[in-house]
Motif scaffolding. Structure first.
Motif, short mmCIF file in Angstrom:
data_model
loop_
_atom_site.label_atom_id
_atom_site.label_comp_id
_atom_site.label_asym_id
_atom_site.label_seq_id
_atom_site.Cartn_x
_atom_site.Cartn_y
_atom_site.Cartn_z
N VAL A 94 0.85 -1.21 0.00
CA VAL A 94 0.00 0.00 0.00
C VAL A 94 0.88 1.25 0.00
O VAL A 94 0.60 2.23 -0.71
N ALA A 95 1.94 1.21 0.79
CA ALA A 95 2.85 2.36 0.86
C ALA A 95 3.48 2.61 -0.51
O ALA A 95 3.56 3.76 -0.97
N ILE A 96 3.92 1.55 -1.17
CA ILE A 96 4.58 1.72 -2.46
C ILE A 96 3.60 2.27 -3.50
O ILE A 96 3.94 3.18 -4.26
N GLU A 97 2.38 1.76 -3.47
CA GLU A 97 1.38 2.27 -4.42
C GLU A 97 1.08 3.75 -4.15
O GLU A 97 0.94 4.54 -5.08
N ALA A 98 1.03 4.10 -2.86
CA ALA A 98 0.78 5.51 -2.53
C ALA A 98 1.93 6.40 -2.97
O ALA A 98 1.71 7.52 -3.45
N LEU A 99 3.16 5.90 -2.83
CA LEU A 99 4.32 6.69 -3.27
C LEU A 99 4.33 6.83 -4.79
O LEU A 99 4.67 7.89 -5.33
N ILE A 100 3.97 5.74 -5.48
CA ILE A 100 3.93 5.81 -6.95
C ILE A 100 2.89 6.86 -7.37
O ILE A 100 3.13 7.67 -8.27
N ALA A 101 1.73 6.87 -6.69
CA ALA A 101 0.71 7.88 -7.00
C ALA A 101 1.23 9.28 -6.73
O ALA A 101 0.93 10.22 -7.46
N ALA A 102 2.07 9.41 -5.67
CA ALA A 102 2.60 10.73 -5.31
C ALA A 102 3.56 11.27 -6.38
O ALA A 102 3.85 12.47 -6.40
N LEU A 103 4.05 10.40 -7.27
CA LEU A 103 4.92 10.87 -8.36
C LEU A 103 4.16 11.78 -9.32
O LEU A 103 4.76 12.48 -10.13
N GLU A 104 2.81 11.74 -9.25
CA GLU A 104 2.00 12.59 -10.13
C GLU A 104 1.28 13.69 -9.35
O GLU A 104 0.33 14.29 -9.85
N ASP A 105 1.74 13.91 -8.11
CA ASP A 105 1.08 14.91 -7.27
C ASP A 105 1.10 16.30 -7.92
O ASP A 105 2.10 16.71 -8.51
N GLU A 106 -0.03 17.00 -7.79
CA GLU A 106 -0.11 18.37 -8.33
C GLU A 106 -0.30 19.40 -7.22
O GLU A 106 -0.24 20.61 -7.47
#
Lengths: 227, 284
Positions: free
Chosen positions: B59-71
């Motif tokens: 879950v942490a890794i998926e959340a970090l991957i999503a954070a790569l597109e943070d705006e």
């Protein structure tokens, strides 16, 4: 050869205004091997000049036993860089009068550089300078601290503990079977469980040195092993 | 957020990490929740924390991957602080699912996001990113100019060159070679390090060793780090004698030794290994 007055050698260190001048002045004072220059050499350890500090440490080590008390008295409680150099000097001189300082530094100092130097130094003290009845308790204390330091989270401190354990177990006056068994067991366990390749390899080297040492003691019972 | 100090919470050996860890201790669950907290500074800290403590939770890794597109988290100059920290963390976590997102980050407008992504891609070791990394060297030396008003070049050349070396990108050798003559010393060193790793030609290791003589303390520290990572064993003595603090020498020598010991044919007690260990012993 030019004969320089001791106080002018000391003044040259105190009054140096450039790093180059300082290094030259410390070199001259260190080479003169003057007892009166010891506090100045110790002060240089806190000048935040690594090159000058290394020369000062070497100078103090050359002076040997006479530098031990000043080093213990003038240890810098605030500047951990200076403290690490003092501990290195004490470790190299290896006078067992430094035992308590080294035990505390290895176990509790917040600075990794101090703990590393102390752990290495703890193993290499010249135990034979102690009265015979004090050798075993002193070695047992050093061993206890090294065994605990060998569990540190910092690889370099674990590595230093292994170096300390090797020095302790290969010293000529390390004759107590119980302590020797503890060192061997610890090294075996490090080799089996240590995740860090470098620390593990250093423990394997320590095992090899211990084996050599036992071997030479068997061949030449009067000589003992060498570090 | 200071634009010029993107790594302020991720400096190796800084005492802030332990202070923060003790003062603002997180749990894995809380860190994951914080990654989408309305307080942006908590998101930024959570991303750093997950990398620092190597939280390999899915879950942490998926959340970090999503954070790569943070705006949401933007600096005044348009930077993406959360993306930077997420990219750094993902390099430490060793999960190859992060690779596509990190490759996308190589095109980010924020230099520091591109730099973090290049470093992390080098650490993750998935060669799929080699074409995208190589693309950052497009235009060669002519394009590798300082950005006016900013403390960096057009691309994170050091990180790209080092990653290409670590990934075994031998096809990139002709593109890397010109950077040996780049005006920025650190870029030269990164090129020499990569070329040594890729070719095992001693001349590149020697370049690094010889640079030790004429450089500033900052550059000598950087050279030691490159030499350690290069695995160029003949540098061991030069590292031990360099005019640099012992802690940097120890890390560099350990880098050399680890790299040597990791080879399948390496004997832990060979003469080479013992030579390095003797030097480490002397620096403790």
């Amino acid at each position: 050869m030019i004969v320089t007055h001791p106080t002018s050698l000391i003044k040259a260190v105190e009054q140096a205004t450039t790093a180059t001048d300082l290094i030259a002045a410390v070199q001259a004072l260190a080479e003169a091997r003057l007892e009166i220059g010891i506090p100045t050499l110790i002060a240089v350890l806190g000048y935040n000049n690594p090159a000058a500090a290394v020369i000062a440490v070497n100078g103090l080590v050359q002076l040997g036993k006479v530098a031990v008390s000043p080093l213990l008295e003038l240890i810098d409680d605030y500047n951990y860089g200076a403290r690490a150099y003092s501990i290195r000097a004490l470790a190299a001189i290896a006078d067992p009068a430094a035992l308590t300082v080294l035990l505390n530094a290895a176990a509790t100092d917040f600075a990794p550089s101090v703990r590393r130097a102390a752990a290495k130094g703890l193993g290499g003290l010249r135990w034979s300078q102690l009265p015979p009845e004090q050798v075993y308790p002193a070695q047992a204390q050093a061993l206890e601290t090294l065994l605990s330091v060998a569990e540190d989270a910092d690889w370099a401190i674990r590595y230093a503990a292994v170096v300390g354990l090797q020095a302790l177990a290969t010293s000529k006056s390390f004759t107590h079977d119980l302590l020797a068994t503890q060192v061997s067991a610890k090294l075996d366990r490090i080799v089996q469980t240590e995740p860090d390749l470098s620390v593990k390899a250093r423990a394997q080297l320590a095992q090899q040195q211990l084996d050599k040492c036992v071997g030479s003691q068997l061949e030449q019972p009067s000589e003992g092993g060498s570090a | 957020m200071l634009e010029s100090s993107p790594g302020q919470y991720s400096q190796p050996g800084s005492s802030s990490s332990t202070e923060l860890a003790g003062g603002e201790a997180l749990t894995v669950e809380q860190a994951i929740i914080n990654l989408s907290h309305e307080d942006l500074s908590l998101r930024y800290y959570a991303a750093w924390w997950l990398g620092k403590f190597r939280v390999r939770d899915t879950v942490a890794i998926e959340a970090l991957i999503a954070a790569l597109e943070d705006e949401a988290d933007r600096t005044e100059l348009g930077g993406y602080p959360l993306r930077r920290n997420a990219a750094r963390a993902l390099g430490k976590l060793g999960d190859l699912r992060a690779v596509p997102g990190l490759i996308c980050c190589l095109d980010c407008s924020d230099f520091y996001v591109r730099e973090a992504a290049a470093q992390s891609l080098g650490m993750l070791g998935d060669r799929a990113c080699i074409p995208a990394l190589t693309q950052l060297l497009a235009g060669g030396m002519a394009a590798a100019q300082p950005v006016p008003g900013r403390p960096h070049l057009t691309q994170p050349y050091e990180a790209v060159l080092e990653a290409l070396g670590d990934l075994g990108a031998t096809a990139a050798i002709p593109l890397i070679q010109p950077f040996l003559d780049h005006p920025v010393e650190r870029v030269q060193y990164a090129a020499a390090r990569a070329l040594y790793v890729l070719t095992q030609e001693p001349e590149y290791g020697e370049r690094l060793v010889q640079s030790l003589a004429g450089s500033t303390l900052q550059l000598r520290r950087s050279l030691l780090s490159d030499l350690g990572a290069s695995g160029y064993l003949p540098a061991a003595e030069a590292i031990a004698e360099a005019a640099v603090e012992n802690s940097f020498k120890l890390i560099a020598l350990k880098g050399l030794l680890d790299k040597y010991l990791a080879q399948p044919e390496a004997a832990p007690l060979s003469d080479s290994a013992q030579r390095v260990m003797t030097l480490i012993d002397s620096l403790l």
